[in-house]
Each structure stands twice: as C-alpha cells, then as structure tokens.
Design an enzyme around this catalytic site. Structure first.
Site, PDB file in Angstrom:
ATOM      1  N   ASP A 176      29.212  49.442  18.015  1.00 25.58           N
ATOM      2  CA  ASP A 176      29.215  50.426  19.117  1.00 25.58           C
ATOM      3  C   ASP A 176      27.803  50.954  19.375  1.00 25.58           C
ATOM      4  O   ASP A 176      27.587  52.155  19.503  1.00 25.58           O
ATOM      5  CB  ASP A 176      30.148  51.599  18.782  1.00 25.58           C
ATOM      6  CG  ASP A 176      31.551  51.148  18.434  1.00 25.58           C
ATOM      7  OD1 ASP A 176      31.996  50.119  18.986  1.00 25.58           O
ATOM      8  OD2 ASP A 176      32.204  51.807  17.600  1.00 25.58           O
ATOM      9  N   ARG A 232      34.328  47.978  23.775  1.00 22.14           N
ATOM     10  CA  ARG A 232      35.673  48.442  23.472  1.00 22.14           C
ATOM     11  C   ARG A 232      35.785  49.892  23.930  1.00 22.14           C
ATOM     12  O   ARG A 232      34.786  50.630  23.969  1.00 22.14           O
ATOM     13  CB  ARG A 232      36.012  48.282  21.991  1.00 22.14           C
ATOM     14  CG  ARG A 232      35.049  48.955  21.008  1.00 22.14           C
ATOM     15  CD  ARG A 232      35.466  48.657  19.581  1.00 22.14           C
ATOM     16  NE  ARG A 232      34.651  49.376  18.605  1.00 22.14           N
ATOM     17  CZ  ARG A 232      34.969  49.465  17.307  1.00 22.14           C
ATOM     18  NH1 ARG A 232      36.067  48.869  16.847  1.00 22.14           N
ATOM     19  NH2 ARG A 232      34.196  50.130  16.477  1.00 22.14           N
ATOM     20  N   TRP A 234      36.155  53.578  24.022  1.00 26.28           N
ATOM     21  CA  TRP A 234      36.188  54.843  23.284  1.00 26.28           C
ATOM     22  C   TRP A 234      37.034  55.852  24.069  1.00 26.28           C
ATOM     23  O   TRP A 234      37.777  56.627  23.497  1.00 26.28           O
ATOM     24  CB  TRP A 234      34.763  55.349  23.073  1.00 26.28           C
ATOM     25  CG  TRP A 234      34.659  56.517  22.148  1.00 26.28           C
ATOM     26  CD1 TRP A 234      35.614  56.976  21.285  1.00 26.28           C
ATOM     27  CD2 TRP A 234      33.529  57.371  21.968  1.00 26.28           C
ATOM     28  NE1 TRP A 234      35.152  58.067  20.582  1.00 26.28           N
ATOM     29  CE2 TRP A 234      33.875  58.327  20.983  1.00 26.28           C
ATOM     30  CE3 TRP A 234      32.272  57.422  22.549  1.00 26.28           C
ATOM     31  CZ2 TRP A 234      32.995  59.331  20.572  1.00 26.28           C
ATOM     32  CZ3 TRP A 234      31.387  58.414  22.142  1.00 26.28           C
ATOM     33  CH2 TRP A 234      31.743  59.361  21.167  1.00 26.28           C
TER      34      TRP A 234
END
EC number: 3.1.1.11
Length: 334
Positions: A176, A232, A234
């Site tokens: 991330d 992805r 959050w």
C-alpha cells in the site's frame, strides 16, 4: 541591501534548479533562505529554516537545501503556507529518518500547510520492511512535488487529503505504498514495488460517491522485484486510474484486489486507459475493473480534478531572489 559572496554562490547553485524550472516566469520572485550543514547558510537544519517562516505567511519562501544527508523528522505546520523546499539534485539532497508505528506519527516528512512545493529531494524512512513506516505525509491542500524520490517499504506515501500534484517523482515500497484520500495526479512518475511476495501499489480511501478524490497516474512507469496489484480499496468508493502507463510484468494479470470484501467490487472505481507493457494486458483483469474509452478517460487526462479554482498554485521555479530580514526571523545557525 548589499548581498555577500554567499548569496552569489547560492545563485550559481540555483542554476541547476532553474534549468529545469518548468517554464519559470521571469516575474517570479521569492525570498531565499539557505540550509547548509557546513554552516555557510542561514541554518544548518531544515526544520530550523521552516520554523523561521512567520505564521500566516503570504510571501513565497524558497528554502534552498544544499547537498547532504539530513537526519531530521520534519513538519511543515499548517500556519506556514507558500514554502518551496528545494535541493539541486534528488540523489544529493537526502532527508532521512528511522521510525515506525501509526501512519500519522511515523512520517519522516509531514506537510500540513497549503501551497507547499518540494523539488529535487529524497525523502526516506529507512526503518525497513515489516511495519508501517511512512516517508512522506501530505495533508495540506495545493501541494506539489517535482523530481523527488520518496522511499520506504510499507505505507511509503500517505497522500492524506487535499489536492496534490507529483511530477517526475520516484516512489518505492512494498505494501500500500501510495495510500490516503487525496485528489492527486501523478505525471511521469516511476513506481517501484519492493514486495517479495504480492504487493499492492495503491490503497485509495474515497469513502462516498460524492467525494471528489482519487489517484490518477498519467504516463507513469511501474517496475518491481516480484509481483504486485495496482490497488486495493481502503475506502468503499476507492478510485484509481492508470492512463498511458508502462506496466512491467510485475503487475499481476488480475490487476486489482478487493481486499477480501466483495461488496467493494460494486463501488470501487478502478480504470485503465491505453497502458502498455507485459503487465498491461487486460484479458485476465478482474471483471469489476474498467477498460476506459477515450471519452471516459478524458477527465483523468486533464488536471481538472485538482485544478478547481485555477492552476496557479503549481508554481514555477522563481527566477529572482531577495532577502528580507523583517520577513524571515533570522537566528544564528545552530
């Protein structure tokens, strides 16, 4: 006011900055403050130079950081806008710290002020892998980063909130490593995944359909050590677009991940437009991602998302400098 030889040397040093000044306006003038570890500047530490800027400043303050490794944990407070912090070459001007923990506490460099710019700097958290270790936190509005290197592993760049612009920057990490809820454009940036397994490049946190936030990557480059997904979610309405970007085979065929929550597949907006390279093949992408048409991609190829109210906040490099002791509260170098 008579300018000493130190100022003349600084002007010569600034030549490399101005040579790549993105079309500097000849009328652009800034107040010059110098940071030099050897003691030949106004300050030895970057934080001391930032602290010298008056609260609610309205002048363009150009802090020139001479080459060196600066071991500092830096904060640009919210009440100190209109600061530019510049080295002359990113690999020569390095700001580094070693910290881990919560994302708002671990950053090496935190920008809380509006109208901030950084040029030709390396910003690094050298904690290593295995924990949250933010290199750069950007929480102010209208912030721009030009030709900077931003380095860590997990959670490298906290693009927290506000409108931000990154140009010709290098960002590396494993998990991330570009995350937050900013409205941000990355143009001609190089993203490098250090993940030894499966990493995630982005984790954008848009939480409602009404929020005008998201990450857009235009004409960027993606490389890496092993494998990674593009992003992805959050936030439930996470929004990320890659356009005209080179993707090496580090990008997994599925492209995106739902972070174990299939409900986010209906609300996340993940798009790609005319990307190329081994990792850009879309035939095996997750079905809930988007292959954008030219019409759908058009808004993301402009700076509209971050330019509401005009683009003048992305300042060109100044071409004239002055020193005003009444504006800068000068203190002896420490």
């Amino acid at each position: 006011m008579v300018l000493g030889c130190g100022f003349v040397i600084s002007v010569v040093l600034l030549a490399s900055v101005l040579a790549a000044g993105n079309g500097a306006d000849s009328s652009s003038t800034a107040i010059l403050v110098e940071v030099d570890q050897s003691g030949n500047g106004d300050y030895r530490k970057i934080q001391d130079a930032i602290d010298s800027v008056p609260s609610n400043n309205s002048d363009h303050i150009f802090i020139l950081v001479k080459p060196g490794v600066y071991e500092e944990k830096i904060v640009v407070p919210a009440d100190k806008p209109f600061i530019t912090l510049s080295g002359t070459k990113a690999t020569k001007t390095i700001i580094t710290w070693n910290d881990s923990g919560e994302i708002f506490e671990s950053p090496t460099f935190s920008v809380l002020a509006s109208d901030f710019m950084a040029r030709y700097l390396t910003i690094q958290n050298n904690y290593g892998a295995g924990a949250k270790a933010v290199a750069l936190r950007v929480s102010g509005d209208r912030a721009a980063f030009m030709s900077c290197r931003i380095l860590s592993h997990q959670d490298t760049l906290l693009d927290d909130k506000g409108r931000h612009y990154y140009s010709n920057c290098y960002v590396e990490g494993d998990t991330d490593f570009i995350f937050g809820n900013g409205a941000s454009i990355f143009q001609k940036c190089h993203l490098h995944s250090l993940a030894r397994g499966i990493g995630a490049i982005t984790a954008q946190r848009r939480q409602t359909a009404e929020e005008e936030t998201g990450f857009t990557f235009v004409k960027c480059k993606i490389t890496g050590v092993k494998s990674a997904v593009l992003g992805r979610p959050w936030g439930n309405y996470s929004r990320v677009v890659f356009a005209l970007t080179y993707m090496s085979n580090v990008v997994l065929p599925q492209g995106w991940d739902d972070w174990g929550d299939s409900s986010k597949q209906r609300t996340a907006y993940y798009g790609e437009y005319k990307c190329y390279g081994a990792g850009a093949r879309t035939s095996k992408r997750v079905k809930w991602s988007r292959r954008l048409s030219s019409q759908e991609a058009a808004p993301y190829l402009r700076k509209d998302m971050i330019m509401i109210g005009g683009s003048s906040w992305i300042r060109s490099a100044p071409s004239h400098f002055r020193r005003i002791s009444a504006v800068i509260s000068h203190q002896p170098p420490k």
